[in-house]
Design a protein around this motif. Sequence first.
Motif, PDB file in Angstrom:
ATOM      1  N   ILE A 111      52.800 114.514  -0.796  1.00 39.46           N
ATOM      2  CA  ILE A 111      54.229 114.198  -0.791  1.00 39.46           C
ATOM      3  C   ILE A 111      54.743 114.266   0.647  1.00 39.46           C
ATOM      4  CG2 ILE A 111      56.499 114.895  -1.616  1.00 39.46           C
ATOM      5  CD1 ILE A 111      55.019 116.277  -3.969  1.00 39.46           C
ATOM      6  N   THR A 112      55.301 113.173   1.125  1.00 40.22           N
ATOM      7  CA  THR A 112      55.899 113.133   2.465  1.00 40.22           C
ATOM      8  C   THR A 112      57.267 112.466   2.385  1.00 40.22           C
ATOM      9  OG1 THR A 112      55.006 110.963   3.077  1.00 40.22           O
ATOM     10  CG2 THR A 112      53.594 112.874   3.484  1.00 40.22           C
ATOM     11  N   ASP A 113      58.105 112.727   3.388  1.00 41.89           N
ATOM     12  CA  ASP A 113      59.431 112.109   3.420  1.00 41.89           C
ATOM     13  C   ASP A 113      59.340 110.589   3.462  1.00 41.89           C
ATOM     14  OD1 ASP A 113      60.761 114.506   3.296  1.00 41.89           O
ATOM     15  OD2 ASP A 113      61.007 114.705   5.471  1.00 41.89           O
ATOM     16  N   GLU A 114      58.370 110.082   4.208  1.00 47.81           N
ATOM     17  CA  GLU A 114      58.206 108.632   4.309  1.00 47.81           C
ATOM     18  C   GLU A 114      57.860 108.024   2.952  1.00 47.81           C
ATOM     19  OE1 GLU A 114      55.497 105.304   6.708  1.00 47.81           O
ATOM     20  OE2 GLU A 114      55.162 107.453   7.024  1.00 47.81           O
ATOM     21  N   LYS A 118      59.805 105.286  -0.878  1.00 42.96           N
ATOM     22  CA  LYS A 118      59.225 104.155  -1.601  1.00 42.96           C
ATOM     23  C   LYS A 118      58.873 104.474  -3.051  1.00 42.96           C
ATOM     24  CE  LYS A 118      57.108 102.537   2.706  1.00 42.96           C
ATOM     25  NZ  LYS A 118      55.816 102.263   3.399  1.00 42.96           N
ATOM     26  N   VAL A 119      58.542 105.722  -3.344  1.00 41.25           N
ATOM     27  CA  VAL A 119      58.151 106.110  -4.707  1.00 41.25           C
ATOM     28  C   VAL A 119      58.797 107.447  -5.035  1.00 41.25           C
ATOM     29  CG1 VAL A 119      55.920 104.932  -4.485  1.00 41.25           C
ATOM     30  CG2 VAL A 119      56.062 107.382  -4.026  1.00 41.25           C
ATOM     31  N   ASP A 120      58.810 107.799  -6.309  1.00 38.96           N
ATOM     32  CA  ASP A 120      59.240 109.127  -6.739  1.00 38.96           C
ATOM     33  C   ASP A 120      58.013 109.962  -7.082  1.00 38.96           C
ATOM     34  OD1 ASP A 120      61.931 108.711  -6.363  1.00 38.96           O
ATOM     35  OD2 ASP A 120      62.291 108.042  -8.416  1.00 38.96           O
ATOM     36  N   PHE A 121      58.150 111.272  -6.971  1.00 38.02           N
ATOM     37  CA  PHE A 121      57.030 112.166  -7.224  1.00 38.02           C
ATOM     38  C   PHE A 121      57.376 113.199  -8.288  1.00 38.02           C
ATOM     39  CE2 PHE A 121      55.901 110.794  -2.897  1.00 38.02           C
ATOM     40  CZ  PHE A 121      54.528 110.584  -3.037  1.00 38.02           C
ATOM     41  N   LYS A 232      59.663 104.076  -8.141  1.00 38.29           N
ATOM     42  CA  LYS A 232      60.938 104.547  -7.611  1.00 38.29           C
ATOM     43  C   LYS A 232      62.060 104.327  -8.622  1.00 38.29           C
ATOM     44  CE  LYS A 232      63.413 106.151  -4.154  1.00 38.29           C
ATOM     45  NZ  LYS A 232      63.185 107.522  -3.667  1.00 38.29           N
ATOM     46  N   GLY A 233      62.804 105.399  -8.881  1.00 31.08           N
ATOM     47  CA  GLY A 233      63.937 105.315  -9.790  1.00 31.08           C
ATOM     48  C   GLY A 233      63.651 105.706 -11.224  1.00 31.08           C
ATOM     49  N   ASP A 234      62.375 105.969 -11.566  1.00 34.06           N
ATOM     50  CA  ASP A 234      62.022 106.300 -12.949  1.00 34.06           C
ATOM     51  C   ASP A 234      62.116 107.813 -13.164  1.00 34.06           C
ATOM     52  OD1 ASP A 234      61.122 106.398 -15.530  1.00 34.06           O
ATOM     53  OD2 ASP A 234      59.319 105.189 -15.185  1.00 34.06           O
ATOM     54  N   LYS A 235      63.350 108.308 -13.197  1.00 39.43           N
ATOM     55  CA  LYS A 235      63.581 109.745 -13.333  1.00 39.43           C
ATOM     56  C   LYS A 235      63.068 110.274 -14.666  1.00 39.43           C
ATOM     57  CE  LYS A 235      67.140 113.315 -12.952  1.00 39.43           C
ATOM     58  NZ  LYS A 235      66.680 114.060 -14.136  1.00 39.43           N
TER      59      LYS A 235
END
Length: 280
Positions: A111-114, A118-121, A232-235
């Motif tokens: 997991i990095t800020d960059e 682009k994706v969620d973790f 990204k965005g799939d909470k």
Amino acid sequence: MKLRKVTAASATVLALALSATACGSDSGKDTGSGDGGDKKITVGIKYDQPGLGLKTPDGKFTGFDVDVAKYVAKELGYAEGDIEFKETKSADRETALARGDVDFIAATYSITDERKQKVDFAGPYLLAHQDLLIRADDNVAKGDDLNGKKLCSVAGSTSAQNVKKDFAPDAQLQQYGTYSECLGALQSGRVDALTTDDSILAGYASQEQYKGKFKLAGLKLSNENYGIGVKKGDKEMVDKINAALEKMVKDKAWDKAVTDNFGPANYKNEPAPKIGNIVK
């Protein structure tokens, strides 16, 4: 009389149609709900990292990331036979999620800020560290002990450059195409150490042909929080995976997976990280 006969036949056809529809409704499943059934789930993993994500010659999949992925998929409602594993190389991970090629990725995905742009973790589910793999009869107490030594890593990796930059500027960098080539060079004495994440090193050292020949130096040169990548965005997916990971830690399946996959290398793993604590 003729009209009455046609109407009766139509009623019969209608009744049969309604009956068939009702039967279909009872037996079918909402394949988009994540409840399993005939629905498949596609998971991105590595195919070439022993102990983490490996496709064996007989077509099976083994490793810590694989065990985590199977557990998560089960909690999402999928049987093991419903999982389709897809090779997802490091450079392809963000694209694979954005295109929907995979539902989630468990592939030593730090997991990095960059990457969070682009994706969620979900996770993190493992805290690894950059380390050194050395021969079993050698010792390296600190990073600068590598000054003047031959240090191996794979071409394109930043691990060896990090060691030279931050710890041992006079280390002699040797780059090979694969970690297996580095291991061969380490075994023969052509290099003095191999560097990358300690979890990856432990996996390679745990292979049958290398047992007892190598050990981890235990230097903890960096922190690498492995997360499960989702689109990204799939909470909703993130929340479901976090719940599955929390259960895996609570029922000790996480500990078993660590022992099964890293035990032979005497990998001194960190305790399970706090799930949902997404840090750099």
